[in-house]
Enzyme design. Structure first.
Site, PDB file in Angstrom:
ATOM      1  N   GLY B 497       0.792  -1.228   0.000  1.00 28.47           N
ATOM      2  CA  GLY B 497       0.000   0.000   0.000  1.00 28.47           C
ATOM      3  C   GLY B 497       0.822   1.275   0.000  1.00 28.47           C
ATOM      4  O   GLY B 497       0.320   2.341   0.362  1.00 28.47           O
ATOM      5  N   GLY B 726       4.862  -4.579   8.509  1.00 23.92           N
ATOM      6  CA  GLY B 726       4.889  -5.819   7.734  1.00 23.92           C
ATOM      7  C   GLY B 726       5.426  -6.986   8.540  1.00 23.92           C
ATOM      8  O   GLY B 726       4.859  -8.077   8.540  1.00 23.92           O
ATOM      9  N   GLU B 727       6.532  -6.763   9.216  1.00 23.69           N
ATOM     10  CA  GLU B 727       7.141  -7.859   9.950  1.00 23.69           C
ATOM     11  C   GLU B 727       6.513  -8.085  11.326  1.00 23.69           C
ATOM     12  O   GLU B 727       6.248  -9.223  11.695  1.00 23.69           O
ATOM     13  CB  GLU B 727       8.653  -7.645   9.988  1.00 23.69           C
ATOM     14  CG  GLU B 727       9.206  -8.112   8.651  1.00 23.69           C
ATOM     15  CD  GLU B 727      10.448  -7.436   8.149  1.00 23.69           C
ATOM     16  OE1 GLU B 727      10.534  -6.206   8.257  1.00 23.69           O
ATOM     17  OE2 GLU B 727      11.324  -8.143   7.624  1.00 23.69           O
TER      18      GLU B 727
END
Lengths: 322, 770, 206
Positions: B497, B726-727
């Site tokens: 995104g 993300g992680e």
């Protein structure tokens, strides 16, 4: 796909049989195309059966039982209300195969004739089943392989339909150069000890045209249960199909067939001998489950399948008792 | 505000701290207040690129076709370890449609894998190593030509297991042996042995995790096109600048002769952070044949040759006082890098999350004859957190404490590694919110006490990661004469995104509707530098740079308006795309009206990511809670619910944030329950080369997921207050599931994935029976 | 003829370089499809090729292909309909899902000849001009995607599901969408998108 072949639409079953002698019968193609992509099958000719309407019927005649055309798709079987009501093991098995997209294409006949999923067979290994010298699974990575019936080759037969049809004691109508023959499905599959390079007794040019399922006796119940690691698009680790007659709380007849445990859809003798006369209570269910796979000889990584199969048999019997 | 300076920037990226020179603003843009009422940032606006993706019109690298384009396919070594004695390509070259064949015989000697090997090397260290590459008129012809190449191999002994590879008599991949660097990586604080001696409770356990493969849906692929001596490359990459550098270095051409473009890509998860051999091979072939070349990995190659998460064997020893105070932790681990350098360490979470004075870790990265590892969504942390959090639960049980209370008892207010305070740490709030949402009080007080065939259990795990990003990262902003805006940044949107959040930030500052802002990313010829898209650094690095550029643009417009309106700049305010006289609001002009007076037709500003605050540790935190059902008859584990409560700074876009968390959790479920690369022990060849055997979750595997964000913003870190997600989303999921399975069954499973065979084995004891 | 053929192919392929906006892509589609028809009409099949006629997104297509061409290859390489993705090329992931006579199939794992005389619907065929289909709109609003590579397949599976079951239960969605892998793991939002599309269907019916 890196192969060249001709694609023929025969106009009749006779023509199809004639052409199929020097080619591959092609219906949904979901298995054959995979074999071609994996360089396992190299047909010069695909004989497309999809244009033959006589192979697509689902009929039920009083006294004669059920006749399922070999070209009926798995989704048509899964969604057939008559089957859901009177032959639930068939619709359940069909509905549990692969994914909606493959069930829209894959056919009954193709499902019965699909080749094993063994990762050595499908992979870049010159294994016994492909005419090589050895089975790589025997002392390799074998958690998905067979616990019984293996002899030099340890595949499991991947068909869910075959397991359900075996419990229902179905027969196969086979048409070929020598005419038509009718074969119980229990005689259709070949153990590695007889020939490790084929799975069925089909001869070149022979086609399964339909499956005949005998009308089940009054009071019969059938069920198919499949266990897979992933919730969808996965072959059976173990599957259990039961078609049993129950009277006064005890089993009076019928069969239990197992998938995922043997190179062929498996009718365990001791298990099936234990059924008749055994009560569907806790003791009886335990007794039946314990009689399954007593002759199993698991490999290093697949001993769990024995426990799994017995537990699943228990679950199936409990559901039939309930 | 326009002043700038150069600093030594240092922040954590994927596997290590990176230090580099960076230009930063001399004066930081004031961070948005935690309570700032933002109009677009924080809202769940639609994904910027959604139209292109749902309509099927988005063109990925995989979809690009150029006139006269040729196709390349790679021949790979069929043996786990071999040397090439000879290659005969004559039959392949004779095939109609074959255009060129590259092998070690004719390719330039280009160093690869950090100099341990060559692009085409005669020493082949895994089944899948590159032997030859064919360009042909069609992909089919190229594939057929591969079969015509005759290679004579000398087959060498192989080792495909890290534990075995560490033995002195193991076949060697390199002259210096199979342990990367020749020795372990060791970390020590305090004295662990002394800590164990003083402990009332000491526990030692061994855990292991499997190799998993990224398997992004879009394959690794490149399209290369030479125009004279200039090279344009479309690549499915997480780092356009990384690929450009690799191409320029490998081909020995100036960097300004190489343009790398990435518009849309079908996922990467770390496997596309570095340039691949295939891109260089395609460029060489294209130069030879004078045609554009496309090269795409097939799914088998995706599972063999483009990266994986290394496995791990972890021996942990923890000591605590009776009251639950952790006194010492030691961690010994080894993991398989595959055949070429990559990192297999996994002790960071253990070192950094809990307060513990005495810690020792010893980690071995081991070469084996298998495909090389690459960073995979929180390298090391996913494996490490699984073992660490299982041990924490065990210690809690041994000291008679609730697992959450034990964690709170050992809560660290400062970074135990550096001793520095955090910019923010809201882990306590994450524990509270998560526990409440999952109904933590409903867990089995005695593990395994749930009756029945289907046993239910609750478990949780903590998460730590960096994810603060930092400089250098730049963004250009262009204001066009109609008032429309373009944001240019050399980052990549890998499906997370980035297009959307950068448009949101620019629209927020310039008070414009989203459709007035367009975003151009991932083109080395036009976008200013940004880091590779990984390490959860993208949002915290790029959004402050874009905001800076937008604030500069506002300032610039005010300057232009002041000149046009004959007013001092202080009199001019920028409001919703209009420049207004503060003292006389009726006197105003729109940006487009102002821009018509600007003959330049386009105004440009360059924003920079500011320096990170000195003297602070920057981390993301969180806790995930899992509810599972264990079917004790079949060994099947069904994840029913996951609650994810995290401290990740400011939420930029609730819809996209939830989506990314859900995705990270789904991948965590796959890692916990089904994904595993399987290598045949007798041949060293991978068996899971397709998506039937390499099992990833499907929609029916989806649990109910609740995402709770306990942070408002981290204004100390950067001007948007943003960290990466993300992680963090992915790190604790498998650990929480494993702890829930223990709570359900009372059996501690120490080996991932938790497949039915292992579960049945654990529940029934030795299962080899018949 | 050969000359013309090459120039047509170059024209079609040139469209694929990824710079053009979405509106343009749609007109390319019709150009490609009708060009195929005109060029191949009445032509004798080249060596090792056979004539195929089918309908793609409502347009008649007639062209010569090798028998081994998969439906996905036909769509992507010959008709420039690159919305249909190929991920596993083995019928294992669903990215290539299209409708064949109204039913969802894996286009990578059937032959183009299997579609002879039939109707194929791809994700591009759901558009009305540049306007998204309500189902596509639902995927935008609910964010039923991340990287977007599996998205066309997800949408086509959802389309087939809703065609058969306009008011699906969550279990129907689990079963109907089970053949489509999303590696980004956007499943919750994919399921939500399908549900939302069904609800807007229901509203439209009232």
């Amino acid at each position: 796909m890196n192969q060249q072949f001709e694609y023929i639409n025969p106009q009749s079953l006779d023509e199809a049989v004639k052409l199929a002698g020097q080619g591959s019968v092609y219906a949904g193609g979901t298995d054959l195309l995979g074999l071609m992509k994996n360089d396992i099958a190299h047909p010069q000719r695909l004989v497309n059966l999809k244009a033959l309407p006589e192979l697509k019927a689902v009929e039920r005649q009083k006294g004669k039982g059920l006749r399922l055309g070999a070209l009926v798709t798995l989704n048509e079987l899964a969604e057939n209300e008559m089957l859901q009501k009177d032959f639930p093991a068939i619709s359940q098995a069909a509905g549990s195969a692969a994914s909606p997209q493959l069930r829209n294409v894959g056919t009954l006949g193709g499902n019965l004739c699909q080749r094993p999923r063994c990762w050595y067979f499908r992979g870049d290994f010159d294994c016994l089943r492909k005419g090589g010298a050895t089975c790589f699974a025997m002392d390799g990575e074998n958690k998905y392989h067979c616990v019984v019936g293996g002899d030099g080759c340890y595949i499991v037969h991947p068909s869910d339909m075959a397991v359900a049809l075996l419990a229902l004691e179905a027969k196969l109508e086979i048409y070929g150069p020598g005419g038509q023959r009718l074969l119980p499905i229990s005689h259709f599959y070949v153990l590695p000890e007889d020939d490790p390079t084929v799975e069925t007794v089909l001869q070149p040019g022979e086609i399964i045209t339909s499956v005949i399922v005998p009308e089940q006796p009054v009071g019969s119940r059938s069920v198919f249960v499949k266990f897979r690691e992933r919730s969808a698009w996965d072959f059976a680790v173990v599957s259990v199909a039961a078609a049993l007659q129950v009277q006064n709380g005890a089993i009076s007849g019928g069969k239990i067939a197992l998938g995922g445990v043997a190179p062929v859809p498996w009718l365990d003798k001791k298990l099936n001998n234990t059924l008749a006369g055994t009560a569907l209570d806790e003791n009886g269910i335990n007794k039946i489950a314990a009689s399954a796979l007593t002759d199993a000889e698991p490999l290093e990584q697949n001993g769990y399948k024995v426990i799994l199969a017995r537990n699943m048999i228990k679950g199936v019997l409990q559901s039939l008792a309930g | 505000m326009a002043d700038k300076k150069v600093i030594k920037s240092r922040y954590f990226f994927e596997e290590d701290f990176e230090e580099q020179l960076a230009e930063v603003p001399a004066e930081k843009v004031a961070a948005w207040d935690k309570k700032a009422k933002l109009k677009i940032v924080g809202k769940g606006v639609d994904r910027y690129d959604a139209y292109d993706k749902v309509s099927g019109t988005a063109r990925y690298t995989f979809d690009i076709q150029l006139p006269h384009m040729a196709y390349a396919k790679t021949l790979r070594c069929p043996y786990a370890h071999a040397c090439i004695k000879s290659i005969d390509v004559s039959q392949a070259e004779k095939m109609p449609g074959v255009l060129a064949v590259l092998t070690a015989d004719n390719a330039p000697k280009i160093k690869w894998y950090r100099g341990t090997s060559y692009l085409f090397d005669r020493h082949l260290r895994y089944a899948g190593d590159e032997v030859a590459c064919v360009a042909a008129k069609s992909e089919r012809i190229a594939a057929q030509a591969l079969k015509k190449i005759k290679v004579e191999y000398e087959v060498l002994p192989f080792v495909a297991d890290a534990g075995k590879a560490m033995q002195p008599d193991a076949p060697k991949l390199y002259e210096n042996g199979n342990i990367a660097g020749g020795k372990p990586s060791v970390y020590e604080r305090g004295n662990a042995d002394e800590g164990f001696n003083r402990a009332d409770v000491v526990v030692e356990e061994t855990f292991d995790t499997q190799v998993v493969v990224h398997n992004p849906t879009e394959p690794h692929c490149s399209v290369v096109n030479w125009d004279g001596d200039k090279l344009t490359v479309w690549d499915s990459t997480q780092s356009v600048f990384g690929v450009r550098n690799a191409l320029a270095d490998s081909l020995d051409i100036p960097a300004n002769h190489v343009r790398v473009i990435k518009k849309y890509m079908g996922g990467g998860f770390g496997s596309k952070l570095a340039a691949g051999k295939y891109t260089i091979m395609a460029a060489l072939l294209a130069r030879t044949i004078g045609r554009p070349v496309k090269i795409s990995m097939d799914r088998e190659e995706m599972n063999l040759a483009v990266g994986n998460r290394p496995d791990s064997v972890q021996k942990l020893k923890f000591g605590a006082k009776k009251d639950g105070t952790l006194l010492a932790m030691s961690h010994y681990s080894y993991g398989a890098a595959g055949a070429y350098p990559s990192g297999a360490g996994c002790s960071w979470p253990l070192r950094s999350i809990y307060k513990c004075p005495n810690v020792r870790t010893e980690e071995y990265t081991v070469f084996i004859n298998a495909g090389p590892g690459r960073p995979f969504r929180a390298p090391g942390h996913v494996q490490g957190t699984f073992a660490l959090e299982a041990m924490i639960d065990t210690m809690a049980e041994k000291t008679g404490m609730d697992p959450l209370d034990f964690r709170l008892k050992n809560y660290s207010e400062i970074d135990p590694v550096s001793g520095q305070p955090y910019t923010t740490k809201r882990l306590r709030e994450a524990y509270e919110a998560g526990a409440k949402a999952i109904g933590w009080e409903n867990r089995n007080k005695k593990p395994g006490s749930d009756s029945g065939v289907i046993k239910r259990g609750l478990g949780m795990a903590s998460q730590i990661w960096w994810g603060g990003g930092g400089p250098p990262t730049y963004a250009n902003l262009k204001m066009n004469r109609d008032g429309s805006v373009e944001v240019l940044c050399g980052t990549q949107d890998i499906g997370t995104g980035t297009y959307t959040i950068l448009a949101q930030v620019a629209a927020e500052v310039l008070e414009l509707p989203m459709d007035k802002v367009s975003v151009i990313l991932g083109d080395t010829a036009v976008t200013p530098y940004a880091h590779g898209s990984g390490g959860s650094v993208t949002a915290p690095s790029t959004t402050p740079a874009v905001r800076h550029a937008a604030e500069l643009m506002k300032e610039k417009l005010i300057g232009y308006a002041a000149a046009q309106m004959n007013l001092p700049p202080e009199r001019i305010a920028y409001r919703s795309g209009e420049l207004v006289d503060r003292d006389n609001p009726a006197q105003k002009m729109s940006v487009s009206a102002l821009m018509r007076k600007v003959r330049e037709q386009v105004l440009v500003t360059t924003g920079m990511r500011e320096a990170n605050p000195e003297g602070y540790a920057v981390n993301t935190f969180g806790a995930q809670f899992a509810e599972v059902e264990v079917h004790t008859d079949t060994g099947k584990i069904v994840v029913k619910r996951i609650v994810a409560a995290h401290d990740i700074g400011r939420t930029l876009n609730r819809k996209l944030l939830e989506n990314q968390f859900e995705g990270g959790i789904m991948q965590g479920i796959g890692f916990a329950l089904m994904e595993e690369r399987v290598i045949d022990r007798n041949t060293g060849k991978v068996l899971t080369t397709n998506l039937e055997n390499y099992k990833m979750t499907l929609l029916p595997d989806m649990p109910e997921i609740e995402v709770i964000i306990v942070s408002d913003a981290d204004p100390l870190l950067n001007n948007t207050g943003v960290k990466g997600i993300g992680e963090p989303a992915h790190i604790p999921t498998a650990a929480a599931i494993a702890n829930a399975v223990y709570n359900a069954t009372g059996v501690r499973f120490k080996s991932l994935p938790l497949t039915p065979d292992k579960v049945l084995q654990g529940l029934y004891g030795g299962v080899k029976q018949g | 003829m050969a000359e013309k053929d090459i120039s047509r192919r170059i024209f079609i392929k040139r469209l694929g370089t990824g710079v053009a906006g979405s509106g343009l892509a749609l007109s390319q589609l019709s150009a490609a499809v009708s060009a195929g028809k005109d060029d191949d009409a009445g032509e004798k099949a080249p060596k090792d090729q056979v004539l195929l006629q089918l309908t793609v997104n409502g347009k008649a297509v007639r062209l010569h292909i090798p028998a081994s061409l998969t439906l996905a290859e036909l769509l992507r390489d010959r008709l420039n309909l690159s919305g249909t993705k190929v991920v596993c090329n083995h019928g294992e992931c669903g990215a290539c899902t299209v409708l064949l006579d109204g039913k969802a199939v894996y286009s990578c794992h059937i032959l183009a000849l299997d579609a002879a005389g039939k109707e194929v619907l791809t994700v591009e065929g759901l558009l009305k001009g540049e306007e998204l289909h309500p189902l596509q709109e639902a995927f935008v609003k609910e964010d039923g995607l991340q990287c977007g590579f599996c998205t066309p397949g997800q949408i086509m599976s959802a389309y087939a599901l809703l065609k058969q079951k306009p008011h699906p239960t969550p279990d129907d969605i689990r079963e109907g969408m089970a053949g489509n892998l999303c590696r980004c793991g956007a499943y919750p939002k994919i399921a939500q998108s399908v549900l939302a599309a069904a609800k807007s269907n229901a509203r439209a019916e009232r």
